[in-house]
Design a protein around this motif. Structure first.
Motif, PDB file in Angstrom:
ATOM      1  N   ARG A  59      14.055  16.318 137.634  1.00  0.00           N
ATOM      2  CA  ARG A  59      13.568  14.955 137.396  1.00  0.00           C
ATOM      3  C   ARG A  59      12.109  14.874 137.831  1.00  0.00           C
ATOM      4  O   ARG A  59      11.793  15.041 139.014  1.00  0.00           O
ATOM      5  CB  ARG A  59      14.410  13.949 138.175  1.00  0.00           C
ATOM      6  N   ILE A  60      11.227  14.625 136.884  1.00  0.00           N
ATOM      7  CA  ILE A  60       9.801  14.656 137.185  1.00  0.00           C
ATOM      8  C   ILE A  60       9.188  13.270 137.333  1.00  0.00           C
ATOM      9  O   ILE A  60       8.048  13.137 137.795  1.00  0.00           O
ATOM     10  CB  ILE A  60       9.027  15.461 136.115  1.00  0.00           C
ATOM     11  N   SER A  61       9.927  12.232 136.940  1.00  0.00           N
ATOM     12  CA  SER A  61       9.450  10.853 137.095  1.00  0.00           C
ATOM     13  C   SER A  61      10.652   9.926 137.022  1.00  0.00           C
ATOM     14  O   SER A  61      11.792  10.378 136.882  1.00  0.00           O
ATOM     15  CB  SER A  61       8.433  10.503 136.005  1.00  0.00           C
ATOM     16  N   ILE A  65      13.205  13.786 132.473  1.00  0.00           N
ATOM     17  CA  ILE A  65      13.910  14.963 132.958  1.00  0.00           C
ATOM     18  C   ILE A  65      13.455  16.169 132.155  1.00  0.00           C
ATOM     19  O   ILE A  65      13.456  16.132 130.915  1.00  0.00           O
ATOM     20  CB  ILE A  65      15.441  14.824 132.793  1.00  0.00           C
ATOM     21  N   VAL A  66      13.066  17.235 132.839  1.00  0.00           N
ATOM     22  CA  VAL A  66      12.794  18.501 132.154  1.00  0.00           C
ATOM     23  C   VAL A  66      14.022  19.389 132.322  1.00  0.00           C
ATOM     24  O   VAL A  66      14.565  19.510 133.429  1.00  0.00           O
ATOM     25  CB  VAL A  66      11.543  19.199 132.717  1.00  0.00           C
ATOM     26  N   PHE A  67      14.452  19.988 131.220  1.00  0.00           N
ATOM     27  CA  PHE A  67      15.669  20.800 131.269  1.00  0.00           C
ATOM     28  C   PHE A  67      15.405  22.224 130.804  1.00  0.00           C
ATOM     29  O   PHE A  67      14.513  22.488 129.994  1.00  0.00           O
ATOM     30  CB  PHE A  67      16.786  20.176 130.427  1.00  0.00           C
ATOM     31  N   ALA A  78      23.949  12.258 127.074  1.00  0.00           N
ATOM     32  CA  ALA A  78      24.319  11.229 128.048  1.00  0.00           C
ATOM     33  C   ALA A  78      23.101  10.747 128.823  1.00  0.00           C
ATOM     34  O   ALA A  78      22.972   9.555 129.128  1.00  0.00           O
ATOM     35  CB  ALA A  78      25.371  11.770 129.007  1.00  0.00           C
ATOM     36  N   ILE A  79      22.192  11.663 129.133  1.00  0.00           N
ATOM     37  CA  ILE A  79      20.962  11.286 129.839  1.00  0.00           C
ATOM     38  C   ILE A  79      20.110  10.388 128.955  1.00  0.00           C
ATOM     39  O   ILE A  79      19.597   9.348 129.396  1.00  0.00           O
ATOM     40  CB  ILE A  79      20.168  12.547 130.256  1.00  0.00           C
ATOM     41  N   GLU A  80      19.969  10.761 127.691  1.00  0.00           N
ATOM     42  CA  GLU A  80      19.150   9.973 126.765  1.00  0.00           C
ATOM     43  C   GLU A  80      19.723   8.570 126.566  1.00  0.00           C
ATOM     44  O   GLU A  80      18.969   7.606 126.379  1.00  0.00           O
ATOM     45  CB  GLU A  80      19.029  10.702 125.433  1.00  0.00           C
ATOM     46  N   LYS A  81      21.052   8.444 126.599  1.00  0.00           N
ATOM     47  CA  LYS A  81      21.678   7.135 126.429  1.00  0.00           C
ATOM     48  C   LYS A  81      21.343   6.185 127.576  1.00  0.00           C
ATOM     49  O   LYS A  81      21.493   4.978 127.439  1.00  0.00           O
ATOM     50  CB  LYS A  81      23.197   7.298 126.299  1.00  0.00           C
ATOM     51  N   ARG A  82      20.896   6.750 128.688  1.00  0.00           N
ATOM     52  CA  ARG A  82      20.457   5.930 129.823  1.00  0.00           C
ATOM     53  C   ARG A  82      18.959   5.667 129.758  1.00  0.00           C
ATOM     54  O   ARG A  82      18.331   5.298 130.741  1.00  0.00           O
ATOM     55  CB  ARG A  82      20.798   6.612 131.146  1.00  0.00           C
ATOM     56  N   ASN A  83      18.374   5.856 128.576  1.00  0.00           N
ATOM     57  CA  ASN A  83      16.952   5.578 128.330  1.00  0.00           C
ATOM     58  C   ASN A  83      16.012   6.495 129.093  1.00  0.00           C
ATOM     59  O   ASN A  83      14.891   6.119 129.435  1.00  0.00           O
ATOM     60  CB  ASN A  83      16.619   4.112 128.645  1.00  0.00           C
ATOM     61  N   PHE A  84      16.482   7.706 129.338  1.00  0.00           N
ATOM     62  CA  PHE A  84      15.621   8.732 129.904  1.00  0.00           C
ATOM     63  C   PHE A  84      15.082   9.614 128.786  1.00  0.00           C
ATOM     64  O   PHE A  84      15.745   9.830 127.761  1.00  0.00           O
ATOM     65  CB  PHE A  84      16.388   9.610 130.897  1.00  0.00           C
ATOM     66  N   THR A  85      13.890  10.125 129.001  1.00  0.00           N
ATOM     67  CA  THR A  85      13.313  11.103 128.081  1.00  0.00           C
ATOM     68  C   THR A  85      13.646  12.497 128.592  1.00  0.00           C
ATOM     69  O   THR A  85      13.412  12.804 129.767  1.00  0.00           O
ATOM     70  CB  THR A  85      11.780  10.945 128.000  1.00  0.00           C
ATOM     71  N   VAL A  86      14.216  13.323 127.726  1.00  0.00           N
ATOM     72  CA  VAL A  86      14.503  14.698 128.109  1.00  0.00           C
ATOM     73  C   VAL A  86      13.497  15.622 127.425  1.00  0.00           C
ATOM     74  O   VAL A  86      13.216  15.479 126.240  1.00  0.00           O
ATOM     75  CB  VAL A  86      15.949  15.109 127.770  1.00  0.00           C
TER      76      VAL A  86
END
Length: 250
Positions: A59-61, A65-67, A78-86
Motif C-alpha cells: 500500500r503506497i498511499s 496498492i502496488v501488486f 475486490a480491492i478495486e471494488k473498494r475504490n482503490f487503484t491497483v
C-alpha cells in the motif's frame, strides 16, 4: 486482551490475509465485521512465504496498492471494488533473498524504508513522485520487520524488533518502540518471525495475531505506550505472536 465481540463492527471493509492463517484469527476478524479474503500462494515465492500479504501487496498511499505480477485476480477485483487503484509492479518475485523483497516496503507519511537497491521500480517512482523520502536499510524485509501506526495527534509511531530500523527511525525523529523478544515470534519453517508480519491496522486500531505480553519482555509497556497514543490493541489470538505475513485492511 480485548474481546473481539465487543469491538465496533467494520462493515464493508475487507481484510486480506494468508490463506493458511489459523482459523480462530479468521473467525475473530469476521466477528469484527470484516469480509476476510484468503490470499492464495504466489508462484515463484518459497512455499513458506508464498501466501504472505506483505510479500505480494504494497500500500503506497490512501487509495493505491502496488501488486506483484501473478497476484490472484479475485483479490485485485475486490480491492478495486473498494475504490482503490491497483498498479502492477515491474518485478517478478523469485524464491530467494533478495529477489523476493521488491514489495516488502515500510511506508510512512513522510518516508519509506527498504533496501532500495531491490525496491520495485513502480513503488520507487510512485513514492518519490508523492514526495516521500527513500531511506536505505539493510533489512530487505522492512514491512515484515515493522509497522507504522498513526497516533491520536496523527503523528507516526513505529513498532519494530529490528535494531537497524529502530536506529534509523530514531535518527529521523520518528517515535519508535523496540519490541524486546522478537525471537519468540512464531513463524513456521523459520527460527522466528517479525513484528510487522504479526499485525494489521485499521485507523487507530492495531490487530495482533497473539499477545504482546506473552511474546515480548516489554509487552505490557508497549501496550500501555500505544494506549497513551490513542492506539487500541486488539488481540486475535491467545498465545504467543504468530507471523502470518501481515494483514491488509481496506
Amino acid at each position: 486482551m480485548k474481546n473481539v465481540e465487543n469491538t465496533t463492527k467494520k462493515d464493508n471493509k475487507i481484510c486480506i490475509i494468508n490463506s493458511k492463517a489459523p482459523k480462530p484469527i479468521i473467525k475473530n476478524l469476521e466477528l469484527l465485521g470484516y469480509e476476510v479474503l484468503l490470499l492464495p500462494p504466489l508462484k515463484g515465492l518459497a512455499s513458506k512465504e508464498s501466501r504472505h500479504v506483505d510479500m505480494q501487496l504494497c500500500r503506497i498511499s490512501e487509495q493505491e496498492i502496488v501488486f506483484a505480477p501473478g497476484v490472484d485476480g479475485e483479490i485485485l477485483t475486490a480491492i478495486e471494488k473498494r475504490n482503490f487503484t491497483v498498479i502492477e509492479g515491474n518485478t517478478l518475485l523469485k524464491r530467494n533473498y533478495p529477489e523476493n523483497i521488491a514489495y516488502n516496503v515500510l511506508v510512512t507519511d513522510t518516508m519509506f524504508l527498504h533496501n532500495t537497491k531491490f525496491t520495485d521500480s513502480q513503488i520507487l517512482k510512485k513514492l518519490q513522485d508523492g514526495g516521500l523520502t527513500p531511506v536505505l536499510t539493510k533489512q530487505g524485509y522492512s514491512a515484515c520487520s515493522a509497522i507504522a501506526l498513526s497516533t491520536k495527534n496523527n503523528s507516526t509511531i513505529i513498532l519494530t524488533g529490528d535494531c537497524g530500523i529502530f536506529k534509523i527511525c530514531r535518527e529521523k525523529g520518528i517515535e519508535t518502540i523496540f519490541c524486546e523478544g522478537v525471537e519468540n515470534i512464531r513463524l513456521a519453517g523459520y527460527n522466528h518471525g517479525f513484528v510487522g508480519g504479526c499485525c494489521g491496522k485499521d485507523g487507530k486500531v492495531l490487530y495482533t495475531c497473539g499477545s504482546f505480553e506473552k511474546t515480548f519482555y516489554n509487552g505490557r509497556k508497549i501496550r500501555d505506550s500505544l494506549k497513551k497514543q490513542g492506539i487500541n490493541v486488539v488481540n486475535l489470538w491467545g498465545g504467543k505472536l504468530r507471523d502470518i505475513g501481515g494483514m491488509l485492511i481496506l
